[in-house]
Design a protein around this motif. Sequence first.
Motif, PDB file in Angstrom:
ATOM      1  N   PHE A 215      58.514  83.170 150.584  1.00  0.00           N
ATOM      2  CA  PHE A 215      57.607  82.938 149.129  1.00  0.00           C
ATOM      3  C   PHE A 215      58.993  82.543 148.437  1.00  0.00           C
ATOM      4  CE2 PHE A 215      57.478  87.340 148.721  1.00  0.00           C
ATOM      5  CZ  PHE A 215      57.377  87.644 147.450  1.00  0.00           C
ATOM      6  N   ASP A 216      58.876  81.706 147.563  1.00  0.00           N
ATOM      7  CA  ASP A 216      59.497  81.597 146.238  1.00  0.00           C
ATOM      8  C   ASP A 216      58.918  81.436 145.114  1.00  0.00           C
ATOM      9  OD1 ASP A 216      61.295  80.622 147.906  1.00  0.00           O
ATOM     10  OD2 ASP A 216      61.128  78.224 147.392  1.00  0.00           O
ATOM     11  N   VAL A 217      59.422  81.898 143.818  1.00  0.00           N
ATOM     12  CA  VAL A 217      58.624  82.014 142.457  1.00  0.00           C
ATOM     13  C   VAL A 217      59.349  81.225 141.606  1.00  0.00           C
ATOM     14  CG1 VAL A 217      59.085  84.830 143.011  1.00  0.00           C
ATOM     15  CG2 VAL A 217      60.579  83.927 141.667  1.00  0.00           C
ATOM     16  N   THR A 218      58.503  81.053 139.866  1.00  0.00           N
ATOM     17  CA  THR A 218      59.238  80.551 139.628  1.00  0.00           C
ATOM     18  C   THR A 218      59.410  82.128 138.430  1.00  0.00           C
ATOM     19  OG1 THR A 218      57.360  79.140 138.930  1.00  0.00           O
ATOM     20  CG2 THR A 218      58.714  79.264 137.417  1.00  0.00           C
ATOM     21  N   SER A 219      60.951  81.013 137.956  1.00  0.00           N
ATOM     22  CA  SER A 219      61.599  82.994 137.330  1.00  0.00           C
ATOM     23  C   SER A 219      62.447  82.235 136.152  1.00  0.00           C
ATOM     24  CB  SER A 219      63.108  82.675 137.660  1.00  0.00           C
ATOM     25  OG  SER A 219      64.284  82.470 138.325  1.00  0.00           O
ATOM     26  N   GLY A 220      63.151  83.198 134.691  1.00  0.00           N
ATOM     27  CA  GLY A 220      63.361  82.537 133.725  1.00  0.00           C
ATOM     28  C   GLY A 220      64.756  83.597 133.483  1.00  0.00           C
ATOM     29  N   PRO A 221      64.795  83.594 132.263  1.00  0.00           N
ATOM     30  CA  PRO A 221      65.735  84.743 132.242  1.00  0.00           C
ATOM     31  C   PRO A 221      65.121  85.681 131.191  1.00  0.00           C
ATOM     32  CG  PRO A 221      67.280  83.067 131.685  1.00  0.00           C
ATOM     33  CD  PRO A 221      65.740  82.394 132.343  1.00  0.00           C
ATOM     34  N   ALA A 222      65.097  87.009 131.067  1.00  0.00           N
ATOM     35  CA  ALA A 222      63.921  87.603 130.151  1.00  0.00           C
ATOM     36  C   ALA A 222      63.595  87.526 129.235  1.00  0.00           C
ATOM     37  CB  ALA A 222      64.514  89.120 130.769  1.00  0.00           C
ATOM     38  N   ASP A 223      65.062  87.448 127.843  1.00  0.00           N
ATOM     39  CA  ASP A 223      65.300  86.850 126.755  1.00  0.00           C
ATOM     40  C   ASP A 223      64.465  86.021 126.248  1.00  0.00           C
ATOM     41  OD1 ASP A 223      67.713  85.720 128.022  1.00  0.00           O
ATOM     42  OD2 ASP A 223      68.917  86.926 125.993  1.00  0.00           O
ATOM     43  N   TRP A 224      64.796  84.722 127.042  1.00  0.00           N
ATOM     44  CA  TRP A 224      64.372  83.480 127.226  1.00  0.00           C
ATOM     45  C   TRP A 224      62.799  83.711 127.509  1.00  0.00           C
ATOM     46  CZ3 TRP A 224      61.344  79.657 129.190  1.00  0.00           C
ATOM     47  CH2 TRP A 224      61.033  78.405 128.321  1.00  0.00           C
ATOM     48  N   VAL A 225      62.510  83.993 128.169  1.00  0.00           N
ATOM     49  CA  VAL A 225      60.606  84.360 128.002  1.00  0.00           C
ATOM     50  C   VAL A 225      60.473  84.925 127.201  1.00  0.00           C
ATOM     51  CG1 VAL A 225      58.988  85.584 128.895  1.00  0.00           C
ATOM     52  CG2 VAL A 225      60.942  84.009 131.086  1.00  0.00           C
ATOM     53  N   ALA A 226      60.679  86.193 126.475  1.00  0.00           N
ATOM     54  CA  ALA A 226      60.080  87.088 125.887  1.00  0.00           C
ATOM     55  C   ALA A 226      60.101  85.831 124.311  1.00  0.00           C
ATOM     56  CB  ALA A 226      61.053  88.254 125.348  1.00  0.00           C
ATOM     57  N   GLU A 227      61.152  85.245 123.839  1.00  0.00           N
ATOM     58  CA  GLU A 227      61.299  84.755 122.930  1.00  0.00           C
ATOM     59  C   GLU A 227      60.208  83.095 122.671  1.00  0.00           C
ATOM     60  OE1 GLU A 227      65.006  83.433 122.558  1.00  0.00           O
ATOM     61  OE2 GLU A 227      65.518  84.932 121.758  1.00  0.00           O
ATOM     62  N   ASN A 228      59.613  82.991 123.913  1.00  0.00           N
ATOM     63  CA  ASN A 228      58.771  81.589 124.163  1.00  0.00           C
ATOM     64  C   ASN A 228      57.579  81.882 125.655  1.00  0.00           C
ATOM     65  OD1 ASN A 228      60.836  79.855 123.542  1.00  0.00           O
ATOM     66  ND2 ASN A 228      61.957  80.495 124.229  1.00  0.00           N
ATOM     67  N   GLY A 229      57.124  83.250 124.829  1.00  0.00           N
ATOM     68  CA  GLY A 229      56.042  84.009 125.922  1.00  0.00           C
ATOM     69  C   GLY A 229      55.072  83.172 126.015  1.00  0.00           C
ATOM     70  N   ASP A 230      54.656  81.915 125.081  1.00  0.00           N
ATOM     71  CA  ASP A 230      53.311  80.903 125.210  1.00  0.00           C
ATOM     72  C   ASP A 230      53.766  80.153 125.572  1.00  0.00           C
ATOM     73  OD1 ASP A 230      51.562  82.596 123.045  1.00  0.00           O
ATOM     74  OD2 ASP A 230      53.026  82.372 121.960  1.00  0.00           O
ATOM     75  N   LEU A 231      55.160  79.367 125.607  1.00  0.00           N
ATOM     76  CA  LEU A 231      55.189  77.911 126.297  1.00  0.00           C
ATOM     77  C   LEU A 231      55.339  78.253 127.789  1.00  0.00           C
ATOM     78  CD1 LEU A 231      58.203  75.181 124.835  1.00  0.00           C
ATOM     79  CD2 LEU A 231      58.045  75.951 127.100  1.00  0.00           C
ATOM     80  N   VAL A 232      55.952  79.901 128.103  1.00  0.00           N
ATOM     81  CA  VAL A 232      56.136  79.538 129.682  1.00  0.00           C
ATOM     82  C   VAL A 232      54.681  79.161 130.082  1.00  0.00           C
ATOM     83  CG1 VAL A 232      56.901  81.463 131.385  1.00  0.00           C
ATOM     84  CG2 VAL A 232      58.089  80.603 129.297  1.00  0.00           C
ATOM     85  N   ALA A 233      53.646  79.976 129.471  1.00  0.00           N
ATOM     86  CA  ALA A 233      52.012  80.304 129.723  1.00  0.00           C
ATOM     87  C   ALA A 233      51.496  78.998 130.760  1.00  0.00           C
ATOM     88  CB  ALA A 233      51.534  80.865 128.899  1.00  0.00           C
TER      89      ALA A 233
END
Length: 334
Positions: A215-233
């Motif tokens: 299986f595959d996932v959607t992934s991202g750098p942890a620091d960027w995700v933390a700063e852009n959580g709403d955009l990621v959601a």
Amino acid sequence: MKIGRFKNTVATIATGAAMLMGAQAMAEEITVAYFLEWPMPFEYAKQMGTYEEALGVDINWVSFESGVKMSAAMASGDVQLSVSQGVPPFVVATSAGQDLQILDVAVSYADNDNCVVRAELEIDKTNAGELAGRRVAVPLGTAAHYGFLNQMNHFGVDVASMDVVDMDPPDGAAAFAQGAVDMFCGWGGSLRRALEHGNVLLTGAEKTDLGILVFDVTSGPADWVAENGDLVAAFLKVTADANAMWADPANHAEMLPLIAKDAGMSEEATMETISTFVFPTIEEQLSPTWLGGNAQAFMKGVADVFVEAGSIDGALDTYENAVNTGPLAAAADM
């Protein structure tokens, strides 16, 4: 899901994203990695411009040949999100210290990532031991590599006895067609082309029975995700709604042409491929079967296999911190 409901959901997300602009510094443009010849419902939304509309940012979509290259691009800061990165390359990167996070389960595809042996060799699961000493094209550090190692272990073939060549699937399929390698391991369109010249050792169902999950996932750098959580959601919500829309066959005629166009495939090949894919719902992804615990344990197993094979130096004690379900849970409430 009806098309009208899909569009209404997009409007809701877009409104929410606009309201969040003042509360959270959001990027004006992001770069998202994906694969060609790997048809998925999100590509309908990609072609329709739905992501940009919902997120309120410009998106630079860039195609990659492997999940390993996705990891490198995220490490350099050139890519913020990777759609359908394989779990093995994700594990390789995080085991080496790269701070990435899994954000959702993009797709499960046991029959669309496999190893193929040239037909004239007449080697199948009954005499797979004859693969010893053979030359195989494998994209190292990927799901295909993990599957290859597990299959060889199952058949008792010493990988050290083989000539393993690190090749991206398109190059591996070309070498396989020319007879330059005896076995090919890969996915997508490259796998379909390889199957024109050979046969698989194990079917997807047989691999799953052996515990070889794919299986595959959607992934991202942890620091960027933390700063852009709403955009990621918001991004994950658009993806989930496209998956739900595809789950209703009544929408296939609307979606298939755009998915095929984006994947760079014919509609026939697109349907043939995507029909073997499974796209878990958000609720399923958050359950213990996937991101609620099993995925973390599976990653540890993948890492241990790579360590034993000498492919990576060491594994993490746990991969719990490599999964962030926060944005996906937020997407469920949108």
